[in-house]
Write an enzyme that holds these catalytic residues in place. Structure first.
Site, PDB file in Angstrom:
ATOM      1  N   ASP A 198     -13.094 -24.828  39.511  1.00  0.00           N
ATOM      2  CA  ASP A 198     -13.570 -24.373  38.206  1.00  0.00           C
ATOM      3  C   ASP A 198     -14.729 -25.274  37.793  1.00  0.00           C
ATOM      4  O   ASP A 198     -14.578 -26.495  37.717  1.00  0.00           O
ATOM      5  CB  ASP A 198     -12.444 -24.458  37.168  1.00  0.00           C
ATOM      6  CG  ASP A 198     -12.917 -24.031  35.786  1.00  0.00           C
ATOM      7  OD1 ASP A 198     -13.367 -22.877  35.653  1.00  0.00           O
ATOM      8  OD2 ASP A 198     -12.855 -24.857  34.854  1.00  0.00           O
ATOM      9  N   GLU A 282     -15.972 -19.306  41.004  1.00  0.00           N
ATOM     10  CA  GLU A 282     -16.247 -18.239  40.039  1.00  0.00           C
ATOM     11  C   GLU A 282     -17.668 -17.724  40.216  1.00  0.00           C
ATOM     12  O   GLU A 282     -18.581 -18.468  40.559  1.00  0.00           O
ATOM     13  CB  GLU A 282     -16.099 -18.766  38.617  1.00  0.00           C
ATOM     14  CG  GLU A 282     -14.678 -18.901  38.134  1.00  0.00           C
ATOM     15  CD  GLU A 282     -14.640 -19.352  36.697  1.00  0.00           C
ATOM     16  OE1 GLU A 282     -14.198 -18.583  35.841  1.00  0.00           O
ATOM     17  OE2 GLU A 282     -15.036 -20.506  36.446  1.00  0.00           O
ATOM     18  N   CYS A 335      -2.021 -17.725  32.254  1.00  0.00           N
ATOM     19  CA  CYS A 335      -1.063 -18.760  32.651  1.00  0.00           C
ATOM     20  C   CYS A 335      -0.860 -18.688  34.162  1.00  0.00           C
ATOM     21  O   CYS A 335      -0.485 -17.640  34.696  1.00  0.00           O
ATOM     22  CB  CYS A 335       0.273 -18.544  31.930  1.00  0.00           C
ATOM     23  SG  CYS A 335       1.582 -19.677  32.475  1.00  0.00           S
ATOM     24  N   CYS A 338       3.203 -17.945  34.898  1.00  0.00           N
ATOM     25  CA  CYS A 338       3.879 -16.655  34.685  1.00  0.00           C
ATOM     26  C   CYS A 338       2.920 -15.479  34.597  1.00  0.00           C
ATOM     27  O   CYS A 338       3.356 -14.326  34.612  1.00  0.00           O
ATOM     28  CB  CYS A 338       4.741 -16.714  33.425  1.00  0.00           C
ATOM     29  SG  CYS A 338       3.777 -16.817  31.880  1.00  0.00           S
ATOM     30  N   CYS A 356       1.770 -22.209  27.123  1.00  0.00           N
ATOM     31  CA  CYS A 356       1.989 -20.772  27.305  1.00  0.00           C
ATOM     32  C   CYS A 356       3.125 -20.314  26.378  1.00  0.00           C
ATOM     33  O   CYS A 356       4.238 -20.848  26.436  1.00  0.00           O
ATOM     34  CB  CYS A 356       2.334 -20.468  28.764  1.00  0.00           C
ATOM     35  SG  CYS A 356       2.724 -18.724  29.058  1.00  0.00           S
ATOM     36  N   CYS A 359       6.237 -18.821  28.796  1.00  0.00           N
ATOM     37  CA  CYS A 359       7.117 -19.660  29.625  1.00  0.00           C
ATOM     38  C   CYS A 359       7.129 -21.127  29.200  1.00  0.00           C
ATOM     39  O   CYS A 359       7.749 -21.963  29.858  1.00  0.00           O
ATOM     40  CB  CYS A 359       6.732 -19.546  31.098  1.00  0.00           C
ATOM     41  SG  CYS A 359       5.086 -20.180  31.468  1.00  0.00           S
ATOM     42  N   ASP A 366      -8.855 -26.596  32.386  1.00  0.00           N
ATOM     43  CA  ASP A 366      -9.683 -26.506  33.587  1.00  0.00           C
ATOM     44  C   ASP A 366      -8.845 -26.448  34.862  1.00  0.00           C
ATOM     45  O   ASP A 366      -9.163 -25.696  35.787  1.00  0.00           O
ATOM     46  CB  ASP A 366     -10.658 -27.695  33.638  1.00  0.00           C
ATOM     47  CG  ASP A 366     -11.622 -27.698  32.466  1.00  0.00           C
ATOM     48  OD1 ASP A 366     -11.974 -26.594  32.000  1.00  0.00           O
ATOM     49  OD2 ASP A 366     -12.010 -28.785  32.013  1.00  0.00           O
TER      50      ASP A 366
END
Length: 384
Positions: A198, A282, A335, A338, A356, A359, A366
């Site tokens: 990232d 990305e 997330c 999950c 999250c 969960c 990052d």
């Protein structure tokens, strides 16, 4: 495969003057050819419009149809009378400049580049040589009408020498030599490891294993010095020796900033390609990102595009795999545990850590994004 090797030159005053003159001739030839191309194209357009208006068939023999080949012949015909100083430097200087203009127009017509612009003195000064117009022996290069010039190092690659371009950067002279290499580079040992990356501003690269790579940010660290030297240059009288001295200092600082940035990116990309077989990144819209006036300087300082470019070509040479996740994939908001996707309004850029709601997993923004990029690896295309 053609590889380029850039080597610094150490010319004396006479040789440096020759280089400056050759760059000036190349710039003049390029600008003259561009002006002629525009004039001839406009004349053809007027002729076609008149024929269409009057209902007359177009006589193809009356069209100029400008091309780099025709312009080179035209320059050779007139340069003895109009530009006799061109004979003081190598013939390649004006000829190769016009060939470069032809390639620029070719890229423009194919949609790969913008319309060619006139060259300016002191900006990307350069001239090119064909392989039959120079010779390299050890740490010396022989140039027509000049003789031997010292190189700071030997040519690293073995193969057929294709061309050379001599240019000025940071008030220093360099030669970039293209060498055709027949040997296929040996692939790096397999590691059977995959990694997600990232890209960010605080840390240039955050890896899915939790490692954060901070960039040196040379522009940010040298910004005060850059502003001071720019102010000194603006206060000097144009044409004075003091202005030239100030310009030299500023140019050398810009060159130093560029070298620090390139050195870091080269080392980082080489390290990543050696360590991992599959690298997931990305597809960032860098061109759009730099339009944000609050982030543009930081993004340019980190050089996202150059990082990606080097990563791709080094991976291809080493037979490693680069995979790219779509730019609209919500890597930061998803997330990695999950799969729950946060709403944009609930996860602004200022929030670097979040929990999250599905969960209760705690996330570093990052690292979570890099994990999601890695998890998408099997569903994206390989870059080459």
């Amino acid at each position: 495969m053609i590889k380029g090797h850039t080597i610094e030159l150490t010319p004396n005053n006479k040789q440096a003057t020759y280089f400056a003159k050759a760059c000036g001739v190349a710039r003049l030839a390029y600008n003259w050819a561009l002006a002629e191309w525009q004039n001839q194209y406009q004349a053809d357009k007027v002729y076609r419009d008149n024929c269409q208006k009057n209902g007359i068939a177009i006589d193809r023999t009356k069209l100029n149809n400008p091309s780099q080949f025709k312009l080179r012949k035209q320059l050779n015909f007139i340069k003895k009378t109009k530009f006799p100083f061109m004979f003081d430097v190598t013939k390649c200087s004006p000829q190769e400049a016009i060939i470069q203009l032809g390639k620029a127009f070719d890229n423009f017509f194919k949609g790969r580049a913008k319309y060619p612009q006139f060259r300016k003195k002191g900006i990307n000064d350069k001239f090119s040589l064909t392989n039959d117009q120079f010779k390299i022996i050890g740490k010396n290069i022989k140039i027509p009408n000049l003789g031997w010039v010292k190189l700071t190092e030997n040519l690293r690659f073995n193969g057929k020498i294709m061309n050379a371009t001599i240019f000025k950067k940071g008030m220093k002279w360099f030669v970039s030599i293209g060498v055709e290499i027949n040997e296929t580079p040996k692939p790096l040992p397999r590691t059977d490891k995959a990694i997600g990356i990232d890209l960010g501003i605080t840390d240039l690269a955050v890896l899915s294993n939790g490692t954060k790579m901070q960039a040196p940010k040379p522009l940010k660290s040298k910004l005060k010095q850059l502003r001071r030297l720019s102010k000194q240059l603006s206060r000097k009288q144009k044409g004075s020796k003091n202005r030239e001295k100030a310009k030299t200092k500023l140019s050398r600082l810009h060159y130093k900033i560029s070298c620090i940035r390139k050195d870091f990116i080269h080392k980082l990309t080489t390290k990543l390609v050696k360590m991992y077989d599959v690298i997931c990144i990305e597809n960032l819209n860098v061109k759009g990102m730099v339009k944000n006036r609050k982030l543009s300087r930081a993004i340019s300082d980190l050089s996202f595009y150059e990082f990606k470019r080097q990563l791709i070509y080094k991976a291809n040479q080493s037979r490693k795999t680069i995979k790219e996740v779509d730019r609209f994939y919500p890597s930061s908001k998803t997330c990695s545990h999950c799969g729950f996707v946060m709403a944009k309004i609930d996860l602004t850029l200022a929030i670097r850590n979040w929990q999250c709601p599905s969960c209760d997993t705690q996330h570093d923004r990052d690292i979570n994004a890099s994990l999601n990029i890695l998890n998408q690896a099997d569903r994206v295309l390989t870059l080459s």
